[in-house]
Write a protein that holds these residues in place. Sequence first.
Motif, PDB file in Angstrom:
ATOM      1  N   ALA A 162      61.408  44.525  14.007  1.00  0.00           N
ATOM      2  CA  ALA A 162      60.828  45.758  14.158  1.00  0.00           C
ATOM      3  C   ALA A 162      60.466  45.682  15.819  1.00  0.00           C
ATOM      4  O   ALA A 162      60.479  46.962  16.684  1.00  0.00           O
ATOM      5  N   GLU A 163      60.043  44.840  15.962  1.00  0.00           N
ATOM      6  CA  GLU A 163      59.591  44.299  17.710  1.00  0.00           C
ATOM      7  C   GLU A 163      60.975  44.395  18.673  1.00  0.00           C
ATOM      8  O   GLU A 163      60.739  44.965  19.770  1.00  0.00           O
TER       9      GLU A 163
ATOM     10  N   PRO B 248      64.675  46.951  16.829  1.00  0.00           N
ATOM     11  CA  PRO B 248      64.526  48.012  15.795  1.00  0.00           C
ATOM     12  C   PRO B 248      65.616  48.658  15.403  1.00  0.00           C
ATOM     13  O   PRO B 248      65.487  49.287  14.077  1.00  0.00           O
ATOM     14  N   GLN B 249      66.781  48.583  15.831  1.00  0.00           N
ATOM     15  CA  GLN B 249      68.061  48.995  15.321  1.00  0.00           C
ATOM     16  C   GLN B 249      68.685  48.286  14.093  1.00  0.00           C
ATOM     17  O   GLN B 249      69.634  49.082  13.401  1.00  0.00           O
TER      18      GLN B 249
ATOM     19  N   ARG C 122      68.452  46.798  10.477  1.00  0.00           N
ATOM     20  CA  ARG C 122      67.231  46.928   9.178  1.00  0.00           C
ATOM     21  C   ARG C 122      67.746  45.855   8.334  1.00  0.00           C
ATOM     22  O   ARG C 122      68.656  45.707   7.998  1.00  0.00           O
TER      23      ARG C 122
END
Length: 456
Positions: free
Chosen positions: A372-373, A376-377, A379
Motif C-alpha cells: 500500500a505504501e 499501491p498499483q 494488489r
Amino acid sequence: MDLHVDPAGPGGVRKGLMNALREAVRGGRLPPGTRLPSSRTLAVDLGIARNTVADAYADLVAEGWLTSRQGSGTRVAERAVPLPEPPARGRREPGAPVYSLRPGTPDLSAFPRAEWLKAARRALTDAPDEALGYDDPRGRRELRQALAEYLARARGVRADPERIVVCSGFAQGLLVLGRTLRRLGVRDVAVESYGLDFHRGLLRDSGLGTPALPWGARGSDTEALELLAPGAVLLTPGHQFPMGVPLHPERRSAAVDWARRNGGLIVEDDYDGEFRYDRQPVGALQDLDPERVVYLGTASKSLAPGLRLGWMVLPRRLVPEIMRDKGPGWGCGALDQLTLAEFITSGAYDRHIRLMRTRYRRRRDQLVAALAERAPQVRATGIAAGLHAVLELPSGTEQSVIRAANWQGLSVHGLAEFTRPDAILTERRDALVVGYAAPSESAWPGTLDALCRALP
C-alpha cells in the motif's frame, strides 16, 4: 550532473551512461534518495538522445540502483545494489539468490527443534522393540491414531486409524494412488488449470491423462466434470494453489454429486489447512462423503518438508488396493512416525501451529502494508489463508518484474509458472506468487524491501 559517458565503450552510449551512473552511486557521489534530472534534462546536458537516457534509467530501476515513482521522479534507491553477502556460508555464486519467496515453503528456521527432540526422546524411550523391525506398510498404529483424532478435531475429517495410510510426503501418496487408479481402470484424472506441473507429472507417470478443469470467478468449474468424464479429479478445495481462494460451496457440492452419480473419486489436497487468518476454517471436503474422497495431508507446510511425512485418509474399499501397490518397500521411518505421534498427542503440534499462524499472519499484514505504501498499483489477493499471496501486476509486466527481482538477489515465481499451457481461463493475469512464509525472521525485512524495490 557531472558524469563522464564513454560512447565508444562496450554497448555504446546507453551502456556508458549506465556504467557512469553505477559508479556515481557506488562511489557515493549520488547518495541514496538523490533525485536525478529528468530524462529530457540529462539528455540535453550530455548531448545524447532522450530515449537513450530513458532506457538507461529503466534498466537501472530494474537492477535496483534507481527507483521511479509517478510524481516523484527518478531517485537513487535507498538500498542500492550491490547486495550484502549472505551470512556465514561463503560468497554468493553469481546469479544465486540471497532471498527467496518460494511458495509452499514454511520458515525452516522456526522448526521446533527443542520440542521435537523432547518428543523423539520420549518416543524412543517408549518404543517397543518390534518398532525397530519391518513395519506395517500402512504406518505405525500410534501415528495413525494420533492423526485420526487430530484431523477430526482440526479439519473435520471423518477417519479412523484403519482408513489412514502414512506415506513419505504428498508426492509418494499421489504416485501410489495414481498407480492404483490406473490398475483399477481409471484413464483420466482431471486437474485444475492452475497448479503444480510436478503433480500432473506424477499422474502422467502413472499412465493417466490429466484434462484441465476450466477456471473462473468462483474457482475451478467442477460442473465440467460431467463433460470431461474422468475417473477422478485432483482438487485443492480449501485453499486453491496458487490462486488462494476456497472452492465455492456450489462447486464443492457439484464435485461430490458428480462422484456419487458416476462412481468417481475426488482427491483432496489439503496442503495448508491449518493456516486461516481472516475467515472461519473451510472444513475438509472429505467430510461430505468419506467413501468418495481421498484426503491427502502432509507435515511439509506445518513443520518441514524434510520430515517426509504425509498421510492418506482413504475410502474403506481402497485401503487393500493401495496396500497392494504401496507394499513394505515404500514405508517411512518408524522412529520419525513415533516422534510425530508423540508431538501431536503431547499438544506440542497445536502450540507450534498457533505460534506460526500468528507469525505468518503478521508477515502477511506487513506485506499488504508495504504494498500500500510503496507499490499501491499492485494488489495482493488470496491472502485470507495459507503461506503465500498472489500479487496482481499491470498487464504485460510479469517477466520484467521477475528480472528486476533477480537483480535484487530475490527468487520469485510468476503465475505463468503454475498455469497449464492449455488452461481454460476466463482471463489470463500477470502476477507473482509470493511465499511470505519462506524467509527466516531475520531475513524477512530485507526480503520484503527487495520485493518492493522490484515492483513497478
